[in-house]
Design a protein around this motif. Structure first.
Motif, PDB file in Angstrom:
ATOM      1  N   THR A 141       0.810  -1.219   0.000  1.00 24.57           N
ATOM      2  CA  THR A 141       0.000   0.000   0.000  1.00 24.57           C
ATOM      3  C   THR A 141       0.847   1.275   0.000  1.00 24.57           C
ATOM      4  N   VAL A 200       2.058   3.665 -12.438  1.00 24.50           N
ATOM      5  CA  VAL A 200       1.769   4.293 -11.139  1.00 24.50           C
ATOM      6  C   VAL A 200       2.283   5.729 -11.125  1.00 24.50           C
ATOM      7  N   ILE A 251       1.801   2.243  -2.590  1.00 26.82           N
ATOM      8  CA  ILE A 251       1.234   2.804  -3.819  1.00 26.82           C
ATOM      9  C   ILE A 251       0.256   3.929  -3.514  1.00 26.82           C
ATOM     10  N   TRP A 254      -6.643   2.405 -10.440  1.00 26.79           N
ATOM     11  CA  TRP A 254      -5.970   1.950 -11.661  1.00 26.79           C
ATOM     12  C   TRP A 254      -4.489   1.665 -11.406  1.00 26.79           C
ATOM     13  N   ALA A 255      -3.875   2.410 -10.489  1.00 23.72           N
ATOM     14  CA  ALA A 255      -2.467   2.144 -10.149  1.00 23.72           C
ATOM     15  C   ALA A 255      -2.319   0.765  -9.519  1.00 23.72           C
ATOM     16  N   PHE A 256      -3.201   0.444  -8.582  1.00 28.37           N
ATOM     17  CA  PHE A 256      -3.173  -0.894  -7.985  1.00 28.37           C
ATOM     18  C   PHE A 256      -3.473  -1.960  -9.043  1.00 28.37           C
ATOM     19  N   ARG A 293      -7.824   7.041  -9.886  1.00 31.39           N
ATOM     20  CA  ARG A 293      -6.468   6.837 -10.408  1.00 31.39           C
ATOM     21  C   ARG A 293      -5.685   5.861  -9.525  1.00 31.39           C
ATOM     22  N   MET A 294      -5.871   6.001  -8.225  1.00 34.97           N
ATOM     23  CA  MET A 294      -5.208   5.061  -7.314  1.00 34.97           C
ATOM     24  C   MET A 294      -5.671   3.640  -7.593  1.00 34.97           C
ATOM     25  N   SER A 300       4.521  -1.500 -14.687  1.00 37.46           N
ATOM     26  CA  SER A 300       3.572  -1.154 -13.630  1.00 37.46           C
ATOM     27  C   SER A 300       4.043   0.065 -12.846  1.00 37.46           C
ATOM     28  N   ILE A 301       5.361   0.176 -12.603  1.00 35.11           N
ATOM     29  CA  ILE A 301       5.893   1.340 -11.888  1.00 35.11           C
ATOM     30  C   ILE A 301       5.681   2.611 -12.709  1.00 35.11           C
ATOM     31  N   ALA A 311       0.054   9.295 -11.005  1.00 33.74           N
ATOM     32  CA  ALA A 311       0.231  10.261  -9.928  1.00 33.74           C
ATOM     33  C   ALA A 311       0.611  11.647 -10.452  1.00 33.74           C
ATOM     34  N   VAL A 327      -0.361  -2.764 -11.030  1.00 33.15           N
ATOM     35  CA  VAL A 327       0.586  -3.583 -10.272  1.00 33.15           C
ATOM     36  C   VAL A 327       0.117  -5.035 -10.202  1.00 33.15           C
TER      37      VAL A 327
END
Length: 529
Positions: A285, A388, A287, A424-426, A421-422, A384-385, A392, A429
């Motif tokens: 988390t 993220v 992320i 989609w970031a997870f 957006r968070m 994935s990084i 952001a 990953v």
């Protein structure tokens, strides 16, 4: 003395009358789910996980349930039928309560309590992670570093019953969870059954946090909180993997969702503290931190304010984690262990499947197949990084007014955009990882629920994924003694699970329509007429 006024049935509108009737019939779904949970409890006696050092393993009931082939098969059937019955009850609640008025909440809370209750007393199902927690707690008690030592560093570690994955691997968990592991083992004084109790209570605490804050965030973002409670918390995949399987992801997820809520309502310090506590359970988390910084900065922030809030968020969180590392003497050892779970893969993870197919092909022509696997998986992690970071840093544009609900204020629309957006970031990953556990799906389900999952194909996708990951759990890890044919037991689980799933999706008159588009349901109804 006055008596409270009661609306007579004849004064209710047709819509109100229909909702009252639906809430009444929803009780049958509640009890159906309770029956499914009881079946999971009974089934766990035969194929749930026990440490070989457990005193329970010598009780007459469990001796019969676990050593008699017929009893093991019966427990397997009960387990599979119970999980599918729980899934059906969840689907039926949607059909009964789809008006989602205020009267829905008591029904949903009752369902949550009755469905979770039996699971609290079940032997750990579909996972041995809880026994790895005990082993890691013993490492802490003996003064060994769990970030550099696997459970195999302990004497007689095999009697604890951990998965072989964890016997050599360092722990990927944060300092707060290490203390919970250490405290649980110390309190249990050598009893694995007692050591499991704090872990299950922690899982329950995570579910309670989700039950409180998922509806609040959904309401904040303009979505029905009762529908969010049903979709994101009562989902059987969540309950089974968090409560029955005793995964620490429950507490991790509950804390991060609570933190996101407080950051969204302009209590950034409380939000950072809760998200940091989540990181100290399971560091994935991390992320969430840049998105908490964006929520703190606000919708009108320029780049200078954003970078300032990012820096402050990082400083507070890392300062707290550094203090924890100083107290336990392990520092930031969890950073090096973050890749532990990427050493394994599973066939339905796109990167895991592709990397091993490519590695096999390279090996056939005399190349370094293992190198090809590592390269592809590292590329997936790198992508994935980048996703993220991009989510952001790209300017957040709130959904237009009215898109999320009537006259939703700009700050709430901004919160929705940031949290989406968070999510989609997870998702990036998870999807780009070589290993996708069923409970990873639960992370994404919760994050997308609090930012809105519409009816139609998005909700049908959740129905299909819930069915898929329920089947994955049922056919994965079952505890069976060596003299009982494991292939037969697993074959029974696969047969019952797949047959039940096909029935619910294709033949059940009450639930099959949920797996088809509305136009197909209308055509089917017309043909039936």
């Amino acid at each position: 003395m006055t008596t409270p006024s009661v609306v007579a049935p004849e004064t209710r509108s047709p819509v109100e009358t229909d909702r009252v009737v639906r809430r009444g019939t929803a009780q049958s779904a509640v009890w159906q789910g309770f029956a499914g949970s009881l079946m999971l409890l009974v089934g766990s006696f035969g194929v749930g996980w026990l440490a070989s050092s457990s005193s329970l393993i010598r009780t007459p009931l469990l001796i019969i349930a676990r050593t008699t082939p017929v009893a093991v098969i019966i427990c397997t059937v009960l387990l599979c039928a119970g999980a599918l019955l729980l899934l059906r009850a969840w689907l039926r609640l949607y059909q009964h309560l789809r008006g989602w008025d205020e009267g829905s909440r008591p029904v949903l809370v009752k369902a949550l309590a009755w469905w979770v209750g039996p699971m609290m007393f079940a032997l750990p199902l579909f996972s041995r992670d809880s026994y790895a927690y005990i082993g890691q707690g013993r490492l802490m008690l003996q003064g060994l570093n769990p970030y550099t030592n696997g459970i195999s560093a302990l004497n007689n570690y095999f009697s604890l019953g951990p998965d072989t994955l964890w016997t050599e691997a360092p722990t990927p968990y944060g300092p707060l969870f290490l203390w919970l592991e250490q405290g649980s083992v110390w309190l249990a004084n050598g009893s694995p059954e007692l050591a499991l109790v704090p872990f299950r209570l922690a899982s329950l605490a995570g579910v309670v946090l989700l039950a409180v804050y998922v509806p609040r965030l959904a309401r904040l973002h303009g979505f029905n909180p009762h529908r969010a409670l049903w979709l994101g918390v009562l989902n059987p995949v969540l309950l089974i993997n968090f409560v029955a399987s005793v995964h620490n992801d429950s507490l991790m997820l509950g804390l991060v969702v609570a933190g996101i809520y407080y950051a969204s309502v302009k209590h950034p310090i409380a939000g950072i503290l809760l998200v940091t506590a989540s990181i100290a359970i399971k560091p994935i988390t991390l992320i969430a931190l840049p998105f908490v910084g964006l929520l703190w900065a606000g919708s009108q922030a320029g780049w200078a304010r954003k970078f300032g809030r990012w820096a402050a968020t990082l400083a507070i969180s890392m300062g707290l984690l550094a203090a924890m590392g100083l107290v336990n003497g392990l520092g930031f050892g969890w950073l090096g262990a973050l890749r532990t779970s990427s050493t394994v893969w599973i066939w339905y993870a796109p990167v895991g499947l592709f990397s091993h197919i490519a590695g096999f092909a390279v090996g056939l022509v005399g190349g370094a197949g293992s190198l090809a696997i590592d390269v592809i998986q590292n590329i997936g992690q790198g992508v994935s990084i980048l996703v993220v970071v991009g989510l952001a840093f790209v300017t957040v544009r709130p959904v237009r007014a009215g898109g999320l609900g009537p006259e939703l204020p700009q700050e709430q629309r901004y919160s929705h955009a940031v949290v989406r957006r968070m999510a989609w970031a997870f998702a990036a990953v998870v999807v780009m990882a070589p290993m996708i556990q069923p409970w990873y799906m639960v992370w994404l389900l919760v994050f997308f629920t609090i930012t809105g999952i519409k009816d139609g194909w998005p909700l049908r996708t959740v129905f299909y994924l819930s069915m898929f990951f329920t089947l994955i759990a049922l056919t994965d890890q079952l505890s069976v003694f060596q003299w009982i044919p494991v292939a037969v037991v697993r074959g029974v689980a696969i047969g019952v699970g797949v047959a039940g799933a096909l029935y619910l999706m294709l033949r059940d008159k009450k639930t099959s329509g949920l797996y088809r588009p509305a136009r197909e349901r209308g055509a089917a109804a017309h043909r039936a007429a």
